[in-house]
Design a protein around this motif. Structure first.
Motif, PDB file in Angstrom:
ATOM      1  N   PRO A  88       1.134  -1.185   0.067  1.00 36.70           N
ATOM      2  CA  PRO A  88      -0.055   0.073   0.000  1.00 36.70           C
ATOM      3  C   PRO A  88       0.943   1.031   0.034  1.00 36.70           C
ATOM      4  CG  PRO A  88       0.142  -0.865   2.307  1.00 36.70           C
ATOM      5  CD  PRO A  88       0.976  -2.032   1.245  1.00 36.70           C
ATOM      6  N   ASP A  89       0.202   2.465  -0.100  1.00 40.31           N
ATOM      7  CA  ASP A  89       1.035   3.669  -0.069  1.00 40.31           C
ATOM      8  C   ASP A  89       1.799   4.021   1.145  1.00 40.31           C
ATOM      9  OD1 ASP A  89       0.050   4.100  -2.540  1.00 40.31           O
ATOM     10  OD2 ASP A  89      -1.664   5.521  -1.963  1.00 40.31           O
ATOM     11  N   THR A  90       1.186   3.294   2.288  1.00 45.82           N
ATOM     12  CA  THR A  90       1.592   3.412   3.588  1.00 45.82           C
ATOM     13  C   THR A  90       1.563   1.966   4.158  1.00 45.82           C
ATOM     14  OG1 THR A  90       1.249   5.715   3.876  1.00 45.82           O
ATOM     15  CG2 THR A  90       1.934   4.532   5.714  1.00 45.82           C
ATOM     16  N   SER A  91       2.910   1.555   4.458  1.00 46.43           N
ATOM     17  CA  SER A  91       2.672  -0.032   5.052  1.00 46.43           C
ATOM     18  C   SER A  91       2.486   0.252   6.513  1.00 46.43           C
ATOM     19  CB  SER A  91       4.118  -0.876   4.937  1.00 46.43           C
ATOM     20  OG  SER A  91       4.197  -1.076   3.630  1.00 46.43           O
ATOM     21  N   PRO A  92       1.934  -0.943   7.019  1.00 48.38           N
ATOM     22  CA  PRO A  92       1.636  -0.764   8.507  1.00 48.38           C
ATOM     23  C   PRO A  92       2.919  -0.753   9.130  1.00 48.38           C
ATOM     24  CG  PRO A  92       0.380  -2.775   7.304  1.00 48.38           C
ATOM     25  CD  PRO A  92       1.364  -2.225   6.522  1.00 48.38           C
ATOM     26  N   THR A  93       2.848  -0.304  10.353  1.00 49.04           N
ATOM     27  CA  THR A  93       4.104  -0.259  11.072  1.00 49.04           C
ATOM     28  C   THR A  93       4.413  -1.661  11.840  1.00 49.04           C
ATOM     29  OG1 THR A  93       2.984   0.320  13.366  1.00 49.04           O
ATOM     30  CG2 THR A  93       3.454   2.210  12.012  1.00 49.04           C
ATOM     31  N   LEU A  94       5.702  -1.926  12.350  1.00 48.39           N
ATOM     32  CA  LEU A  94       6.032  -3.163  12.930  1.00 48.39           C
ATOM     33  C   LEU A  94       5.258  -3.264  14.117  1.00 48.39           C
ATOM     34  CD1 LEU A  94       7.750  -5.548  12.708  1.00 48.39           C
ATOM     35  CD2 LEU A  94       9.618  -4.366  14.133  1.00 48.39           C
ATOM     36  N   GLU A  95       4.895  -2.164  14.848  1.00 56.26           N
ATOM     37  CA  GLU A  95       3.847  -2.319  15.867  1.00 56.26           C
ATOM     38  C   GLU A  95       2.654  -2.927  15.802  1.00 56.26           C
ATOM     39  OE1 GLU A  95       2.451   0.024  19.868  1.00 56.26           O
ATOM     40  OE2 GLU A  95       3.334   1.175  18.291  1.00 56.26           O
ATOM     41  N   ALA A  96       1.964  -2.322  14.631  1.00 57.06           N
ATOM     42  CA  ALA A  96       0.813  -2.657  13.879  1.00 57.06           C
ATOM     43  C   ALA A  96       0.715  -4.067  13.452  1.00 57.06           C
ATOM     44  CB  ALA A  96       0.365  -1.628  12.865  1.00 57.06           C
ATOM     45  N   MET A  97       1.758  -4.557  12.839  1.00 56.18           N
ATOM     46  CA  MET A  97       1.808  -5.810  12.287  1.00 56.18           C
ATOM     47  C   MET A  97       1.957  -6.773  13.749  1.00 56.18           C
ATOM     48  SD  MET A  97       1.956  -6.284   9.012  1.00 56.18           S
ATOM     49  CE  MET A  97       3.027  -7.460   8.688  1.00 56.18           C
ATOM     50  N   ASN A  98       2.677  -6.422  14.746  1.00 54.11           N
ATOM     51  CA  ASN A  98       2.692  -7.201  15.858  1.00 54.11           C
ATOM     52  C   ASN A  98       1.321  -7.431  16.545  1.00 54.11           C
ATOM     53  OD1 ASN A  98       5.377  -8.004  15.504  1.00 54.11           O
ATOM     54  ND2 ASN A  98       6.220  -6.300  16.954  1.00 54.11           N
ATOM     55  N   ASP A  99       0.683  -6.250  16.524  1.00 55.76           N
ATOM     56  CA  ASP A  99      -0.702  -6.413  17.228  1.00 55.76           C
ATOM     57  C   ASP A  99      -1.597  -7.308  16.509  1.00 55.76           C
ATOM     58  OD1 ASP A  99       0.157  -4.773  19.316  1.00 55.76           O
ATOM     59  OD2 ASP A  99      -0.825  -2.811  18.206  1.00 55.76           O
ATOM     60  N   TYR A 100      -1.542  -7.029  15.037  1.00 59.06           N
ATOM     61  CA  TYR A 100      -2.338  -7.883  14.137  1.00 59.06           C
ATOM     62  C   TYR A 100      -1.810  -9.540  14.219  1.00 59.06           C
ATOM     63  CZ  TYR A 100      -5.001  -9.856  10.281  1.00 59.06           C
ATOM     64  OH  TYR A 100      -5.479 -10.735   9.375  1.00 59.06           O
ATOM     65  N   ALA A 101      -0.642  -9.706  14.414  1.00 60.97           N
ATOM     66  CA  ALA A 101      -0.258 -11.142  14.651  1.00 60.97           C
ATOM     67  C   ALA A 101      -0.730 -11.862  15.838  1.00 60.97           C
ATOM     68  CB  ALA A 101       1.045 -11.170  14.372  1.00 60.97           C
ATOM     69  N   ARG A 102      -0.670 -10.876  16.974  1.00 58.53           N
ATOM     70  CA  ARG A 102      -1.100 -11.442  18.294  1.00 58.53           C
ATOM     71  C   ARG A 102      -2.540 -11.617  18.352  1.00 58.53           C
ATOM     72  NH1 ARG A 102       1.196  -7.642  21.017  1.00 58.53           N
ATOM     73  NH2 ARG A 102      -0.350  -6.246  20.771  1.00 58.53           N
ATOM     74  N   ASP A 103      -3.124 -10.907  17.692  1.00 65.37           N
ATOM     75  CA  ASP A 103      -4.887 -11.097  17.648  1.00 65.37           C
ATOM     76  C   ASP A 103      -5.327 -11.985  16.561  1.00 65.37           C
ATOM     77  OD1 ASP A 103      -4.958  -9.208  19.892  1.00 65.37           O
ATOM     78  OD2 ASP A 103      -5.088  -7.443  18.696  1.00 65.37           O
ATOM     79  N   ASN A 104      -4.629 -12.407  15.704  1.00 63.76           N
ATOM     80  CA  ASN A 104      -4.956 -13.148  14.567  1.00 63.76           C
ATOM     81  C   ASN A 104      -4.194 -14.737  14.474  1.00 63.76           C
ATOM     82  OD1 ASN A 104      -7.223 -11.731  13.167  1.00 63.76           O
ATOM     83  ND2 ASN A 104      -5.555 -10.272  13.585  1.00 63.76           N
ATOM     84  N   ARG A 105      -4.722 -15.718  14.974  1.00 63.50           N
ATOM     85  CA  ARG A 105      -3.835 -16.982  14.910  1.00 63.50           C
ATOM     86  C   ARG A 105      -3.425 -17.516  13.550  1.00 63.50           C
ATOM     87  NH1 ARG A 105      -6.505 -22.610  16.901  1.00 63.50           N
ATOM     88  NH2 ARG A 105      -4.469 -23.901  16.535  1.00 63.50           N
ATOM     89  N   TRP A 106      -4.130 -17.740  12.819  1.00 61.30           N
ATOM     90  CA  TRP A 106      -3.725 -18.034  11.375  1.00 61.30           C
ATOM     91  C   TRP A 106      -3.148 -17.253  10.649  1.00 61.30           C
ATOM     92  CZ3 TRP A 106      -4.157 -23.316  11.523  1.00 61.30           C
ATOM     93  CH2 TRP A 106      -4.907 -23.884  12.538  1.00 61.30           C
TER      94      TRP A 106
END
Length: 156
Positions: A88-106
């Motif tokens: 995307p024009d602006t990639s998610p931050t590493l913190e946002a990616m970590n939050d997503y990974a923590r909340d989404n198992r698969w």
């Protein structure tokens, strides 16, 4: 004249009318391409001979299926990986990616070296593979997590 025991006759009779078991899905490029096409997806073979992949799309997003553990001729593969990358024009931050990974198992997610947000899902097809129904279930689940991750990446 030989007489078969009653149990042998019953077993023989039960197998005569039984349908042949469907061939299990293995990490075979042609077989998986055929399954994709049967389900209405395009399936373009790509990659090197020893490192084959199928390019396709699901829910409007480009993706690939990579084959692993193959011999030099691209045969005898052991597993596949569903893969998609988003820029995307602006990639998610590493913190946002970590939050997503923590909340989404698969689905395994990461930012690659170029900052592309990637999601992958491995499917082990070694030791006899799996039924087509289970493979299609894995594809459907992949489609769900692919779409959810794309929504996250593009902040929909």
């Amino acid at each position: 004249m030989h007489k078969l025991p009653l149990t042998a006759l019953a077993l023989l009779a039960s197998t005569l009318g039984a349908p042949l078991a469907a061939k299990p899905v293995t990490a075979d490029v042609a077989q998986i391409a055929a399954i994709l096409q049967k389900e209405g997806y395009q399936a373009k073979r790509a990659g090197e001979v020893a490192e084959p992949r199928i390019e396709t799309a699901m829910s409007g997003y480009q993706m690939a299926i990579y084959f692993y553990g193959c011999d030099a001729k691209g045969q005898g593969c052991k597993s596949v990986q569903f893969y998609a990358g988003f820029n995307p024009d602006t990639s998610p931050t590493l913190e946002a990616m970590n939050d997503y990974a923590r909340d989404n198992r698969w689905g395994r997610i990461y930012l690659d070296k170029e900052g592309v947000a990637v999601i992958e899902m491995d499917v082990d097809l070694e030791a006899g593979g799996m039924s087509e129904a289970l493979f299609l279930d894995n594809m459907a689940y992949w489609d769900t997590i692919l779409t959810k991750f794309a929504d996250f990446v593009f902040k929909k």
